[in-house]
Design an enzyme around this catalytic site. Structure first.
Site, PDB file in Angstrom:
ATOM      1  N   LYS A  30       0.841  -1.194   0.000  1.00 24.96           N
ATOM      2  CA  LYS A  30       0.000   0.000   0.000  1.00 24.96           C
ATOM      3  C   LYS A  30       0.878   1.245   0.000  1.00 24.96           C
ATOM      4  O   LYS A  30       1.817   1.354   0.789  1.00 24.96           O
ATOM      5  CB  LYS A  30      -0.912  -0.012   1.233  1.00 24.96           C
ATOM      6  CG  LYS A  30      -2.004   1.042   1.243  1.00 24.96           C
ATOM      7  CD  LYS A  30      -2.930   0.804   2.427  1.00 24.96           C
ATOM      8  CE  LYS A  30      -4.088   1.779   2.435  1.00 24.96           C
ATOM      9  NZ  LYS A  30      -5.029   1.520   3.552  1.00 24.96           N
ATOM     10  N   GLU A  72     -18.991  -5.153  11.354  1.00 19.68           N
ATOM     11  CA  GLU A  72     -19.846  -4.339  12.212  1.00 19.68           C
ATOM     12  C   GLU A  72     -20.864  -5.177  12.980  1.00 19.68           C
ATOM     13  O   GLU A  72     -21.201  -4.865  14.130  1.00 19.68           O
ATOM     14  CB  GLU A  72     -20.570  -3.277  11.379  1.00 19.68           C
ATOM     15  CG  GLU A  72     -19.664  -2.183  10.828  1.00 19.68           C
ATOM     16  CD  GLU A  72     -18.992  -2.576   9.516  1.00 19.68           C
ATOM     17  OE1 GLU A  72     -18.206  -1.770   8.990  1.00 19.68           O
ATOM     18  OE2 GLU A  72     -19.252  -3.712   9.018  1.00 19.68           O
ATOM     19  N   ARG A 112     -25.410  -1.951   8.497  1.00 22.01           N
ATOM     20  CA  ARG A 112     -25.108  -3.375   8.370  1.00 22.01           C
ATOM     21  C   ARG A 112     -25.373  -4.135   9.663  1.00 22.01           C
ATOM     22  O   ARG A 112     -25.510  -5.357   9.656  1.00 22.01           O
ATOM     23  CB  ARG A 112     -23.640  -3.554   7.981  1.00 22.01           C
ATOM     24  CG  ARG A 112     -23.195  -2.636   6.873  1.00 22.01           C
ATOM     25  CD  ARG A 112     -21.734  -2.802   6.568  1.00 22.01           C
ATOM     26  NE  ARG A 112     -21.565  -3.752   5.487  1.00 22.01           N
ATOM     27  CZ  ARG A 112     -20.380  -4.072   4.967  1.00 22.01           C
ATOM     28  NH1 ARG A 112     -19.285  -3.536   5.435  1.00 22.01           N
ATOM     29  NH2 ARG A 112     -20.299  -4.928   3.983  1.00 22.01           N
TER      30      ARG A 112
END
Length: 641
Positions: free
Chosen positions: A281, A366, A394
């Site tokens: 990254k 979540e 969610r």
């Protein structure tokens, strides 16, 4: 002429040599740093997938073959290679979306910006190909961070069930989602990168694998020789092949030739294949690589040479919350915090540094975070689960059936509530106050300024027998909005100066300054207005009905969907109390909002002070049987339903 300018579609890549492809990768990285530094956006993730994206488009034939991204913030290189090279208005009105967009290109299949869903999409598309007898290929690119989400494992369970259904899954393993990826799965992937060191692996194997979702117990039994020897077990393919998936890798994700070879093998295989790719990254941009927090995951405008922000930002809502959490942690040892792979973005980094034993990162999960919070509360501590408002969607079932039903004292802190703007339809936190209204016993607050964030967070964590919610906006927090009085539990922000006022204006959350502006505009029309901030919008304050009864009209203004929102709830409360006062609710219409600045979105939907004041003026005039002037109120288009 730069190579990038010659790429108008994926098939233009076919004519390039390996040396030219590597040069193109360098050009793309330079382009991304230059373009995204001007507009802001997801820089680090896209710097990491340059060679991977080139190889994907060399091997597969998009849009005939379906290339899916999870999450879509790593799709900038994909956009460049599919003919979209004008990044001058990235994430701005009229410019490119920061995520895949069906409106932009046939190469964008799903507008995916909530993690862990791509494997479910891919499973469905592969099944459709099988039913329709198509030989199209389906490729799903998913990050190691997104693999911490339960939906990914549910999909893998189904994908592995069909050995003859072609599907290529590319695991983009950069050890990070926003921050370094956590959990048993992440640690297992790390083991695949370094398969030497049997003793080190054995020492931690049992603990890690017991926590690995779905496959942990079978793999631990394998470790004891139930299925195969130790040597086979620690080979990289072990984890995925125990699911019934063929495995290729790990592959250097920055080696185009190696990537093409691996993807070609996977393409030829007649069933589901995992291609495990190791990437970095922020690759190629030193300021990103030096950013240990999140490798420039998402940035605002920066100086490209230094990576420093173009302008210093003032205090924002998130940092106010984060600082108050540290203070609460010092005062109360029972306060713990939960994040879903977003420690820094939701403001919990300082709390984690101060109290490392009282912070839990559950990964991009979540639902699990909410249930775990219920367990923590039942165990005698008070969890504060900080999450973006759009991502709480969610976990609704868990809030309802695990937290509320069991009367657990859990505080949910919803960041980026209301219109967030530039990240587009999926990231506007415009549903939370509607969704949460149906949860019995839940208490919901919407602070109007920094002082109220602090005060209402403290009030929330005092509640031990029900879920509480504190929701606030994105970006800079404005100056304090002082109360001039109190009615019940509501703050009065403006008094009408008469005993027979016309309008009760109910201001929700960060829209308080706008509501005061509306009142000032109404005052110019001779319309007297009381402005109140309910502070806690659920349950409706008992003082609301008698206060409304003293006015001719009630007007609510909220940064949430009008459908089932605060306005609807207050209207129901007034009906239940037998108060027959007209109510006009202003909020967000029930539609997905295109990416633009927050101000542009609010203007587009008519949620501005001049527009609301003009409509209220017309309403009061109609009640009077006359048509009043709108002098002093800007003429704008009416609010759109």
């Amino acid at each position: 002429m730069p190579l990038l300018t010659r790429i108008t579609g994926p098939r233009d890549l076919d004519r390039l040599s390996l040396d030219e492809l590597n040069l193109l990768a360098e050009e793309i990285r330079a382009f991304l740093v230059d373009a995204v530094s001007k507009t802001g956006g997801h820089l680090g993730p896209n710097l990491g997938v340059v060679e991977l994206t080139i190889a994907l488009h060399r091997v597969f034939e998009s849009p005939r073959d379906k290339v899916l991204w999870d999450t879509g913030h790593q799709s900038y290189v994909h956009k460049l290679l599919t003919g979209r090279q004008d990044f001058s208005r990235l994430k701005m009105k009229g410019g490119l979306s920061g995520y895949p967009s069906q409106a932009e290109s046939d190469h964008d299949v799903i507008e995916n910006s909530h993690a862990s869903t791509v494997l479910g999409w891919a499973d469905g598309l592969a099944k459709a190909n099988q039913i329709r007898k198509r030989d199209d290929h389906v490729v799903a690119v998913i990050g190691d961070g997104a693999l911490t989400g339960g939906m990914a494992w549910e999909a893998l369970n189904n994908i592995a069930d069909a050995k003859d259904r072609p599907l290529v899954i590319v695991v983009n393993d950069n050890e990070r989602s926003y921050a370094p990826t956590i959990g048993g799965l992440a640690n297992h992937l790390a083991t695949l990168r370094t398969t030497d060191g049997y003793e080190r692996f054995l020492a931690r194997g049992k603990d890690l694998l017991e926590r690995t979702p779905v496959v942990g117990r079978p793999l631990y039994e394998t470790l004891h020789g139930a299925k195969k020897g130790l040597k086979d077990f620690i080979a990289p393919q072990g984890m995925f092949e125990d699911l019934g998936l063929k495995y290729v890798g790990p592959i250097d994700g920055h080696d185009i030739e190696a990537m093409e070879s691996a993807l070609t093998r996977a393409k030829r295989f007649g069933g589901p294949v995992i291609v495990h790719v190791l990437t970095e990254k922020g690759r190629g941009y030193q300021p990103a690589l030096q950013d240990e927090a999140d490798r420039f995951h998402g940035i605002g405008p920066i100086h490209p040479d230094t990576g420093l922000p173009v302008k210093a930002s003032g205090a924002d809502w998130t940092s106010v919350f984060g600082d108050e959490m540290v203070a609460l942690g010092k005062e109360r040892e029972d306060i713990v915090a939960i994040t879903a792979a977003m420690l820094q973005p939701v403001g919990l980094k300082k709390f984690a540094d101060a109290y490392p034993d009282r912070i839990y990162d559950v990964g991009i999960a979540e639902q699990h975070g909410a249930v775990s919070a219920a367990g923590l509360a039942t165990g005698g501590v008070h969890p504060v689960f900080a999450v973006y408002a759009t991502f709480l969607n969610r976990a609704f079932d868990q809030v309802l059936m695990d937290v509320a039903l069991h009367r657990c004292g859990v505080t949910f802190v919803l960041d980026r509530a209301g219109v967030t703007g530039t990240d587009g339809a999926s990231h506007n936190g415009m549903w939370d106050m509607s969704i949460l209204q149906v949860v019995p016993g839940l208490r919901l607050s919407a602070p109007r300024d920094a002082d109220q964030v602090r005060a209402q967070l403290r009030e929330a964590v005092e509640v031990e027998d029900a879920p509480t919610v504190v929701r606030f906006s994105k970006g800079a927090v404005g100056p304090a909005v002082a109360a001039v009085g109190r009615v019940g539990g509501m703050d009065v922000l403006r008094e009408p100066g008469t005993d027979t006022p016309d309008v009760l204006l109910v201001s929700v959350g960060a829209l308080a300054p706008m509501c005061l502006e509306i009142a000032a505009l109404l005052d110019r029309q001779g319309i007297t207005t009381t402005v109140v901030d309910p502070r806690w919008v659920k349950p409706v304050d008992e003082a609301m009905a008698p206060l409304a009864e003293r006015h001719r009209v009630v007007v609510t203004v909220e940064d949430n969907s009008r459908v089932g929102g605060v306005g609807s709830t207050i209207a129901q409360a007034l009906r239940d109390a037998g108060v027959d006062v007209p109510l006009r609710d202003f909020g967000i219409p029930p539609r997905f909002l295109d990416h633009a600045s927050r101000a542009e979105v609010l203007t587009e939907i008519g949620l501005t002070a001049p527009d609301i004041a003009r409509q209220v003026t017309g309403l009061v005039s109609k009640m009077d049987g006359r048509y009043g002037t709108t002098e002093g109120v800007d003429a704008v288009q009416p609010a759109r339903d």
